[in-house]
Enzyme design. Sequence first.
Site, short mmCIF file in Angstrom:
data_model
loop_
_atom_site.label_atom_id
_atom_site.label_comp_id
_atom_site.label_asym_id
_atom_site.label_seq_id
_atom_site.Cartn_x
_atom_site.Cartn_y
_atom_site.Cartn_z
N HIS A 159 0.84 -1.22 0.00
CA HIS A 159 0.00 0.00 0.00
C HIS A 159 0.87 1.26 0.00
O HIS A 159 0.43 2.31 0.48
CB HIS A 159 -0.96 0.03 1.19
N SER A 280 14.45 22.02 -15.86
CA SER A 280 13.24 22.79 -16.14
C SER A 280 13.65 24.13 -16.72
O SER A 280 14.67 24.69 -16.33
CB SER A 280 12.45 22.99 -14.85
N LYS A 286 15.51 22.25 -10.71
CA LYS A 286 14.92 20.96 -11.08
C LYS A 286 15.86 20.02 -11.84
O LYS A 286 16.63 20.43 -12.68
CB LYS A 286 13.67 21.17 -11.96
N GLU A 293 9.93 8.48 -16.65
CA GLU A 293 8.60 9.05 -16.92
C GLU A 293 8.13 8.73 -18.34
O GLU A 293 6.98 8.37 -18.57
CB GLU A 293 8.61 10.57 -16.74
#
Length: 459
Positions: A159, A280, A286, A293
Amino acid sequence: MNNFDKPWGGRFTQATDVFVEAFTASVNFDKRLYEYDIMGSIAHAKMLAQVGILTRTECNSIVEGLQAIQQEILEGKFEWSVALEDVHMNIETVLVQKIGPVGKKLHTGRSRNDQVATDIRLYLRYEIDLLGAQITRLIKILAEVAEREADTIMPGFTHLQSAQPIIFGHHLLAWCEMLLRDRDRLQDCRKRVNCLPLGAAALAGTSYPIDRRYTAQLLGFETVAENSLDAVSDRDFAIEFTSCATLLMMHLSRFSEEIVLWSSAQFNFIELSDAFCTGSSIMPQKKNPDVPELVRGKTGRVYGHLISLLTLMKSQPLAYNKDNQEDKEPLFDTIDTLKGCLRVYGDMMPSIRVNREVMYQAAGRGFTTATDLADYLVKKGMPFRDAHEVVGKVVRHAIDTHCHLDEISLDVLRSFSVLIEEDIYVKLTLEGSVASRHHFGGTAPQQVRKAIKRLRGRF
Ligand code: ARG
């Protein structure tokens, strides 16, 4: 192009609508099959010569012509024509231009329907072998990392809540198991791909005394399609392959999700090398995990291709229908996507930096050795359900007093159960917890090392 100049132009009196010509053409994408188309044609010509339909001289001339075309395509000198519809008619037309009327004999006892089915099977068989090698490469790389991390403790999750301490190498070996099954599935699918359709001709077979076994032998096909209608029409093998591909992508998406989580500031378990991240354009701080991804995102297109192919085949009456021309782009894109994802994963994995200390600290939070305390009580004679209840209360106490389980004094622990003695403290350490899972398939470091050894024996 005037229809009279097309290989099928005889019965036509009007030219094809210009837009329809482009709309029905597949050459822009099926030219990718040229190598297999030529391979299939050479085998077909040799078979025709073998049974006496072509003379040896005619066959040689055809084979040489086809080889010259292959060379031209390789060198980028071949001119593909949309008016000639597909890879098959492009090559055949140029063959006739090259070697003269004898080239027109190549299509004896054959149709584009069995020809294209043969091309795709040859192509897919080759790509399955490449993919198998790429999966093996990734498994080997993961096994290397697993070996390096065979003592690294991390929290195991259920979980996405810390559950029990595990070895990071053990986690990576779980990925290896998934990949091994993916490889086996592809291998199994290959058996059904590796079957010769050629000889089925348009749909009913052919009146020439062909020798399909000989063609199969030349092309390395293990079996010959039993039924001509089935041979030209079904694309279940492509669907089966794509379904294997979706499972592989599903697994890669799970790895990706974990890498994205682990490399976040919140987890900080790993750091990806700069070579696999981008920044970024607005936020200077970043460093984004683009590779995992993207792999996660690309899973969607492969799932989509499976649905495309299933839907393409659904309700098609026997035998060949032009619908089947639509099988190629989903199949090609599936293969390209898999290859890209497998390659980038293999490149990326060795370069990840593991923050062992952070993983260790995280493994110690969330009372992850509570099960070990319960098991301890069971081994001292308490029924498991009672032990569960007692440990639940100990955890409650730890939450209320803001401490770890191994920070609770023996006196306090004994107030929950007198079965608890001094020897409990080793059991409550992370090292003690993982070491105790000492059986086949368990997370004890020694078992992880054995599992890596067994894994290597499975290649
Ligand atoms: N381009 C076609 C395909 O990809 C080849 C077979 C065409 N056959 C036909 N009778 N139109 O399926």
